[in-house]
Design an enzyme around this catalytic site. Sequence first.
Site, PDB file in Angstrom:
ATOM      1  N   ARG A 116     -13.685 -26.178  44.751  1.00 49.44           N
ATOM      2  CA  ARG A 116     -13.490 -25.890  43.314  1.00 49.44           C
ATOM      3  C   ARG A 116     -14.771 -25.253  42.818  1.00 49.44           C
ATOM      4  O   ARG A 116     -15.850 -25.861  42.861  1.00 49.44           O
ATOM      5  CB  ARG A 116     -13.214 -27.188  42.549  1.00 49.44           C
ATOM      6  N   HIS A 143      -5.450 -21.310  40.174  1.00 53.05           N
ATOM      7  CA  HIS A 143      -5.339 -22.752  40.482  1.00 53.05           C
ATOM      8  C   HIS A 143      -4.021 -22.954  41.246  1.00 53.05           C
ATOM      9  O   HIS A 143      -3.060 -23.522  40.732  1.00 53.05           O
ATOM     10  CB  HIS A 143      -5.370 -23.557  39.181  1.00 53.05           C
ATOM     11  N   GLN A 146      -2.274 -26.518  41.675  1.00 54.19           N
ATOM     12  CA  GLN A 146      -1.612 -27.007  40.463  1.00 54.19           C
ATOM     13  C   GLN A 146      -0.267 -26.305  40.281  1.00 54.19           C
ATOM     14  O   GLN A 146       0.745 -26.942  39.967  1.00 54.19           O
ATOM     15  CB  GLN A 146      -2.512 -26.762  39.244  1.00 54.19           C
ATOM     16  N   ASP A 233      -2.212 -25.046  28.297  1.00 61.19           N
ATOM     17  CA  ASP A 233      -3.478 -25.474  28.924  1.00 61.19           C
ATOM     18  C   ASP A 233      -4.560 -25.400  27.842  1.00 61.19           C
ATOM     19  O   ASP A 233      -4.338 -24.850  26.750  1.00 61.19           O
ATOM     20  CB  ASP A 233      -3.791 -24.541  30.120  1.00 61.19           C
ATOM     21  N   CYS A 272      -1.202 -28.963  32.803  1.00 63.94           N
ATOM     22  CA  CYS A 272      -1.883 -29.305  34.060  1.00 63.94           C
ATOM     23  C   CYS A 272      -2.814 -30.505  33.895  1.00 63.94           C
ATOM     24  O   CYS A 272      -3.155 -31.156  34.874  1.00 63.94           O
ATOM     25  CB  CYS A 272      -2.660 -28.100  34.573  1.00 63.94           C
ATOM     26  N   ARG A 300       0.706 -33.321  42.479  1.00 60.27           N
ATOM     27  CA  ARG A 300      -0.499 -32.752  43.088  1.00 60.27           C
ATOM     28  C   ARG A 300      -0.717 -33.385  44.464  1.00 60.27           C
ATOM     29  O   ARG A 300      -1.020 -32.705  45.437  1.00 60.27           O
ATOM     30  CB  ARG A 300      -1.741 -33.008  42.208  1.00 60.27           C
TER      31      ARG A 300
HETATM   32  N1   CP Z   1      -5.316 -30.353  36.735  1.00 63.63           N
HETATM   33  C1   CP Z   1      -6.470 -30.523  37.396  1.00 63.63           C
HETATM   34  O1   CP Z   1      -6.837 -29.753  38.273  1.00 63.63           O
HETATM   35  O2   CP Z   1      -7.168 -31.622  37.008  1.00 63.63           O
HETATM   36  P1   CP Z   1      -8.660 -31.985  37.404  1.00 63.63           P
HETATM   37  O3   CP Z   1      -9.561 -30.998  36.716  1.00 63.63           O
HETATM   38  O4   CP Z   1      -8.843 -33.382  36.876  1.00 63.63           O
HETATM   39  O5   CP Z   1      -8.820 -31.911  38.889  1.00 63.63           O
HETATM   40  N1  NVA Z   2      -7.886 -23.867  32.794  1.00 68.01           N
HETATM   41  C1  NVA Z   2      -8.459 -25.165  33.065  1.00 68.01           C
HETATM   42  C2  NVA Z   2      -7.658 -25.901  34.075  1.00 68.01           C
HETATM   43  C3  NVA Z   2      -8.147 -27.282  34.391  1.00 68.01           C
HETATM   44  C4  NVA Z   2      -7.345 -27.976  35.418  1.00 68.01           C
HETATM   45  C5  NVA Z   2      -9.890 -24.989  33.546  1.00 68.01           C
HETATM   46  O1  NVA Z   2     -10.141 -24.085  34.358  1.00 68.01           O
HETATM   47  O2  NVA Z   2     -10.757 -25.736  33.090  1.00 68.01           O
END
Ligand code: CP
Ligand code: NVA
Length: 315
Positions: A116, A143, A146, A233, A272, A300
């Site tokens: 990530r 993502h 997700q 989101d 999400c 997930r």
């Molecule tokens: N939706 C998601 O990816 O959540 P986190 O940021 O908690 O991993």
């Molecule tokens: N768009 C958000 C998604 C988090 C799961 C981010 O990137 O922070």
Amino acid sequence: MDISSYKPKGRIEHKHLLNLLDYSTTDIYEILHLAESLKAAQHKGKKHKLLKDKTLAMIFAKSSTRTRVSFETGITQLGGKALFLSSSDIQLGRGETIHDTALVLSRYGIDGVMIRTFKQSDVEELAKYGSFSVINGLTDDFHPCQALADIMTVAETFGKLEGIKLSYFGDGNNMAHSLMLAGAKTGMKICICSPKGYEPNPEIVEAAKKFGDVTVTDSVEEAATDADVLYTDVFFSMGQDKDPKKEKALMPYQVNADVLAKAKKTAVFMHCLPAHRGEEVTEDVIDSPRSVIFEQAENRLHAQKAVMCLLMGKK
Ligand code: CP
Ligand code: NVA
């Protein structure tokens, strides 16, 4: 062919999951079918140690609850082990290159790396130089994990994907991009509803349009009408500073009771997570019986276990 009539073969020809651009419809169906059978096994308490003794390193340059816990729990349930590597604790955070990190991790016999981070190009570079499978656990652009869990949730909710209208409201961000790709490739109708200046990346929109039914609009009315799924989101993704101008632009795209009333009577709400109640969604909608946010969060685990099995189970 819709997912409900697809007969899985139990394999896909990919080593990595970097984004969903190069995944075919049947690759996605394979993941979702395996995810459902792993979910059933887990719910029945049946052992399913398909990745016995495999190691997954998890590199995090951004915060996480769901991704971290679902990957770590998932690989453990599959009989493997997870290594949590916060990028602020490893040398990557002090300037060691992705190239060198990839070559070093390869020497330790790591089977998979979930990463990530910010730049999509870092995920791609890791895949280029490492000997292991790379799984994108979120970048500024995508993502995919997700989105896979989300369309799994849609398939469970409606018994099909083909023809389901999913309307996404708000910032044209990583979630919007991955939902467009996953949805377009599986016969869904994806409508991205964003204010001017905050639309999704036009190159990704053009790519997604080649695979299926994708529209971009700034009209909430158009997006909400006949929608089966209302998705939103956060206004500000990780790494972005709060900006009053953006907040003002996005507020009219909030998913609230008025928007829900315009959708189909059977419509569900998705997010999400993490959510900011009172910003992108109102409390009455996110906490209503129409909300399937915790199904998404659970899926997930199952979707990612399927991804890990299909990518890392080959060696
Ligand atoms: N939706 C998601 O990816 O959540 P986190 O940021 O908690 O991993
Ligand atoms: N768009 C958000 C998604 C988090 C799961 C981010 O990137 O922070």
